[in-house]
Design an enzyme around this catalytic site. Structure first.
Site, PDB file in Angstrom:
ATOM      1  N   TYR A 127      -6.447   4.524  -7.078  1.00 38.52           N
ATOM      2  CA  TYR A 127      -5.216   5.125  -6.551  1.00 38.52           C
ATOM      3  C   TYR A 127      -5.436   6.419  -6.087  1.00 38.52           C
ATOM      4  O   TYR A 127      -5.709   7.309  -7.309  1.00 38.52           O
ATOM      5  CB  TYR A 127      -3.932   4.728  -7.409  1.00 38.52           C
ATOM      6  CG  TYR A 127      -2.744   5.063  -6.828  1.00 38.52           C
ATOM      7  CD1 TYR A 127      -2.182   4.240  -5.819  1.00 38.52           C
ATOM      8  CD2 TYR A 127      -1.968   6.024  -7.317  1.00 38.52           C
ATOM      9  CE1 TYR A 127      -0.919   4.593  -5.090  1.00 38.52           C
ATOM     10  CE2 TYR A 127      -0.723   6.518  -7.038  1.00 38.52           C
ATOM     11  CZ  TYR A 127      -0.270   5.734  -5.642  1.00 38.52           C
ATOM     12  OH  TYR A 127       1.105   6.109  -5.189  1.00 38.52           O
TER      13      TYR A 127
ATOM     14  N   LYS B 249      -0.649  16.978 -12.234  1.00 41.57           N
ATOM     15  CA  LYS B 249      -0.016  16.536 -13.533  1.00 41.57           C
ATOM     16  C   LYS B 249      -0.259  17.564 -14.726  1.00 41.57           C
ATOM     17  O   LYS B 249       0.576  18.515 -14.737  1.00 41.57           O
ATOM     18  CB  LYS B 249      -0.646  15.085 -13.995  1.00 41.57           C
ATOM     19  CG  LYS B 249      -0.482  14.085 -13.146  1.00 41.57           C
ATOM     20  CD  LYS B 249      -0.704  12.789 -13.763  1.00 41.57           C
ATOM     21  CE  LYS B 249      -0.587  11.612 -12.784  1.00 41.57           C
ATOM     22  NZ  LYS B 249       0.652  11.240 -12.269  1.00 41.57           N
TER      23      LYS B 249
ATOM     24  N   ASP C  83     -11.076  12.748  -7.050  1.00 40.07           N
ATOM     25  CA  ASP C  83      -9.601  12.557  -7.454  1.00 40.07           C
ATOM     26  C   ASP C  83      -9.484  12.710  -8.930  1.00 40.07           C
ATOM     27  O   ASP C  83      -9.540  11.708  -9.646  1.00 40.07           O
ATOM     28  CB  ASP C  83      -9.012  11.258  -6.823  1.00 40.07           C
ATOM     29  CG  ASP C  83      -7.460  11.199  -7.220  1.00 40.07           C
ATOM     30  OD1 ASP C  83      -7.050  11.994  -8.025  1.00 40.07           O
ATOM     31  OD2 ASP C  83      -6.871  10.527  -6.566  1.00 40.07           O
TER      32      ASP C  83
END
Length: 362
Positions: A72, A200, A167
């Site tokens: 994702y 994050k 990612d």
């Protein structure tokens, strides 16, 4: 971190111009990421991945992208796709509101499948702008890319002029101080991704993300280059203050050794409880990131891709989740989500969790 946020907030929440702290945070990130020479701050992982994708297409002049089933990369239209039934099949939208023509250039492959990887580049290599991958997938629970798979992926991208995009929104500064790419660099001499996406952790809980690469790639961004990207709230002073405090904390000597040991202790407790209860369980972890599965047969190997994950016992996972919740332990509520241990979790927390698992698995 709270003190840093409170102090920054007193000076102003947002400005329509860059601030000194943005530069300090960018420098701190680049010190930890040898593969990159410049970084652009944004506000979310979705924004960072979307911008990296646009940059890769702008740099290469190509349209096709490759992603992997079960990975994702945020909710940008071109990345909300799933795999087709055949080999090297272009994806179909997995969300309403995404036109099929938007994802017609998105090729979805099976994670850790070397044969599919080779065939995809043989068929489409001259048209692939980039391959985007979670090096340790955290959105089909915890599944890591094998070293042979990552080595071959790097080789194919280099041979065909495609950019390899890591990612690391989940893994960046969580599985190791240099992110997952530092782990692969130890196993594969000279290994580097071409583009890296972070989120994050670099915000310490505030809305902050980034993408980074070598100078030759990043200078294709506006205002120097033709690839447009902008964001008024990107790198805002409160988020960057929190991010800097977080990066200072995780750079303390022994931080990742302690975090990794705590995560391993947690998994040993879960696996021991499962073994004593006669319940098949497999698990893996790196740094503060972990995952576990209930295979349908004893002696099964760790899942290597989304299909393997789907073949595990979802009903047993759901039952375990609710049994743990009843005992005060809140795990990720879906089979497809990795778990995280933080520096705030104590040895006592881990012991309580293991005891709850022992009772739940019985």
């Amino acid at each position: 971190m709270l003190e840093a946020v409170q102090k920054a907030a007193l000076d102003g929440l947002s400005f329509g111009a860059p601030t000194e702290r943005e530069i300090e945070l960018a420098e701190a990130i680049l010190e930890l990421v040898p593969s990159a020479e410049q970084v652009r701050l944004v506000s979310s992982g979705t924004e960072a991945a979307m911008s990296a994708l646009r940059l890769a297409r702008g740099v290469t002049g190509r349209s096709k992208i490759v992603k992997f089933e079960g990975c994702y990369h945020g909710h940008a239209d071109a990345l909300l796709v799933k795999a087709g039934s055949g080999l090297a099949t272009f994806g179909h939208p997995t969300s309403a509101g995404v036109p099929a023509e938007v994802v017609q250039h998105t090729l979805v492959l099976e994670y850790n499948n070397l044969a599919q990887l080779d065939e995809a580049f043989a068929l489409h290599g001259d048209g692939i702008a980039c391959v985007m991958i979670e090096p340790i997938a955290g959105n089909m629970n915890f599944v890591r890319a094998s070293v042979p798979f990552m080595r071959r992926l790097r080789e194919l991208c280099s041979q065909h002029g495609a950019l390899l995009v890591f990612d690391e929104v989940m893994t960046g500064f969580r599985v190791a101080l240099g992110g997952a790419q530092s782990l692969y660099a130890k196993a594969i001499p000279g290994f580097e991704p071409d583009l890296s996406v972070f989120g994050k952790v670099i915000g310490g809980g505030m809305p902050l993300a980034a993408f980074a690469a070598k100078r030759a790639v990043m200078q294709q961004l506006a205002p120097l280059g033709p690839v447009y990207q902008a964001g008024t709230l990107s790198g805002n002073p409160v988020a960057t203050a929190c991010g800097l405090a977080t990066l200072r904390e995780i750079r303390q000597p022994g931080f990742f050794e302690t975090l990794g040991a705590h995560t391993r202790t947690l998994l040993d407790g879960l696996l021991g409880a499962a073994r004593d209860a006669g319940v098949p369980m497999v698990a893996d972890c790196e740094g503060g990131m972990f995952g576990f599965f209930f295979p349908r047969e004893a002696g099964a190997a760790l899942p290597q891709n989304y299909g393997d994950v789907m073949a595990t016992d979802k009903e047993r996972f759901n039952a375990f989740f609710h049994a743990m919740l009843e005992r005060g332990i809140y795990l990720a509520p879906a089979l497809y989500e990795a778990g995280f241990v933080s520096a705030a979790h104590s040895g006592a927390d881990l012991k309580v969790t293991a005891e709850a698992a022992r009772a739940a698995l019985r």
